[in-house]
Design an enzyme around this catalytic site. Structure first.
Site, PDB file in Angstrom:
ATOM      1  N   ASP A   1      38.399  36.264  41.932  1.00 54.54           N
ATOM      2  CA  ASP A   1      37.774  35.514  40.772  1.00 54.54           C
ATOM      3  C   ASP A   1      38.780  36.111  39.819  1.00 54.54           C
ATOM      4  OD1 ASP A   1      35.659  34.014  39.833  1.00 54.54           O
ATOM      5  OD2 ASP A   1      34.874  36.007  38.570  1.00 54.54           O
TER       6      ASP A   1
ATOM      7  N   TYR B   1      38.703  45.958  50.759  1.00 52.10           N
ATOM      8  CA  TYR B   1      39.037  46.013  48.957  1.00 52.10           C
ATOM      9  C   TYR B   1      39.940  47.178  48.739  1.00 52.10           C
ATOM     10  CZ  TYR B   1      37.614  40.520  48.964  1.00 52.10           C
ATOM     11  OH  TYR B   1      37.670  39.511  48.983  1.00 52.10           O
TER      12      TYR B   1
END
Length: 465
Positions: free
Chosen positions: A98, A189
């Site tokens: 995002d 991540y």
């Protein structure tokens, strides 16, 4: 020699302006230099995977958007064939990121021009409707013409036309049926944060509850437009580790490493927001298990059988995007063989990939030192505010917070990462907050409303963040 306009009359000045405007218009309307169009169908091609990094704060996310965006997306910059587009080159991404989220190991797969014969590069049957899949500026650059002995230097070619905020790290030959998304074994991540006001040991205790396969509907952003009904995801690793020594001002820098097969929309940032609440002492580590207890039938199978049922998501703000990075996308060794341009890569002072990224890092270090000195200068005249967090170290609770000398309630700043905070005079526990609609209700409302306008439902991306 520049004319002395001060001595000119009004009529002469007007005539001069008209003359300049005419010349300017003539230059702008000249026919552009003709460039011979490039067609991939007349050149060998192959399918490759590309691993690249990008600075998320410079872009409006990874994925190309049909409408206008405040900032360009990463794929806006990478997409260089306006005719074929993403579909034309068989473009597939490992996972979306995002706005504000960075990546150090993002992977895409696509068809590109090759310097080798097609049957040598990849045994692919050519289709009758091949699109132009070339890299922008490559056909016009004579120094990049195919070699009969070596493959094109994909890393160097792409980095030459991309901005410094997007860097191609490596490429790999792949089979024609390889998918950057579906062949991915797991995604890794990293979320960076400082320990200021946080009990990291409590955060790790909460993170331990994430391991395994769980329903994460209360730890992600619910998007009815995607019509997701399965929120089960498998987390393989959830560990907090230090990355820097303790500092006098901002505590120690830590990284939360989260590895999973796939992720839901904003899942990592929602998890971090909850971990921050636990780190301050406002929530207990068991809150993570409670938020994953979405079905009554599953409550007896969890390690803590008396957890409350949380079948609808409580309202809370997710963590900041800046510290989040997609670190790696893992594939089987039989699927990819990452390689750079090797000895054929261009070398030069500060021009190659290593020197460029090293230079960017050095400038960041200097910026950090400057910011530390700005902060030190301010502390000479401004005292730090009262420190309430973490409760495990201050001995406070939400009910024993001291009032100011004027009798005002203290303002709590719950960390959201990257120096941002959710501030308020009263903290409402997560399980006592207003709940969103149940997923089934939200999906059905969208389906009979906005969704009825679409003939084809959206499909979710794996690895979304």
């Amino acid at each position: 020699m520049t004319p002395n306009y001060e001595s000119w009359s009004k009529e002469e000045l007007i005539a001069r302006l008209k003359e300049l405007e005419t010349k300017k218009h003539t230059k702008l309307t000249r026919s552009p230099t003709f460039k011979k169009p490039f067609h991939l169908s007349s050149h060998p091609k192959r399918k490759i995977a590309i691993k690249f990094c990008y600075s998320g704060w410079e872009y409006n996310g990874l994925a190309y958007q049909n409408g206008p965006t405040p900032l360009p997306t990463v794929e806006d910059v990478l997409l260089v064939d306006a005719t074929g587009g993403l579909d034309g080159c068989g473009w597939e991404r490992c996972g979306r990121t995002d706005r504000g989220v960075s990546a150090a190991g993002q992977v895409v797969s696509l068809w590109v021009r090759s310097a080798l014969p097609t049957e040598t590069a990849s045994k692919v049957a050519s289709s009758s409707d091949e699109e132009d899949l070339s890299t922008e500026d490559t056909p016009q650059n004579t120094s990049l013409q195919p070699s009969t002995k070596h493959e094109l230097r994909y890393v160097s070619i792409l980095n030459r036309v991309l901005p410094p905020t997007i860097r191609v790290l490596a490429w790999s030959p792949i089979s024609p049926d390889f998918s950057a998304r579906f062949n991915c074994k797991h995604r890794h991540y990293k979320y960076f944060f400082t320990s200021h006001g946080l009990d990291v040991s409590l955060m790790q205790s909460a993170a331990n509850h994430l391991i395994g396969e769980h329903d994460f509907r209360n730890l992600c952003k619910l998007d009815p437009g995607k019509q997701i009904t399965n929120f089960h995801r498998c987390v393989m690793h959830a560990q907090i580790n230090p990355v820097s020594p303790e500092s006098d001002s901002g505590g120690r820098v830590y990284v939360f490493d989260l590895v999973g097969s796939a992720f839901l929309y904003h899942q990592v940032r929602h998890i971090m927001a909850v971990l921050f609440m636990v780190g301050t002492g406002l929530e207990q580590p068991s809150i993570v298990s409670a938020l994953m207890n979405v079905f009554q039938a599953e409550s007896n199978t969890l390690p803590e059988p008396h957890l409350p049922l949380v079948d609808r998501k409580p309202e809370y703000q997710m963590a900041d995007a800046l510290p989040l990075m997609l670190w790696d996308c893992a594939y089987a060794d039989s699927d990819v063989t990452w390689q750079s341009d090797g000895n054929n890569a261009e070398k030069g002072t500060g021009s190659d990939l290593y020197h460029l990224l090293h230079s960017i890092h050095q400038r960041s270090v200097i910026h950090t030192v400057l910011d530390e000195h700005f902060f030190a200068a301010a502390t000479q005249y401004h005292s730090p505010p009262p420190q309430y967090f973490p409760f495990s170290q201050t001995g406070l609770t939400p009910h024993t917070l001291p009032h100011s000398n004027l009798g005002r309630e203290p303002v709590l700043g719950v960390p959201l990462g990257a120096g941002t905070y959710k501030r308020g005079a009263k903290y409402t526990p997560l399980l006592e907050r207003k709940r969103l609609d149940h997923v089934d209700v939200a999906n059905e409302r969208w389906r009979i409303g906005r969704g009825s306008k679409y003939n084809k439902q959206k499909t979710p991306d794996d690895g979304i963040e």
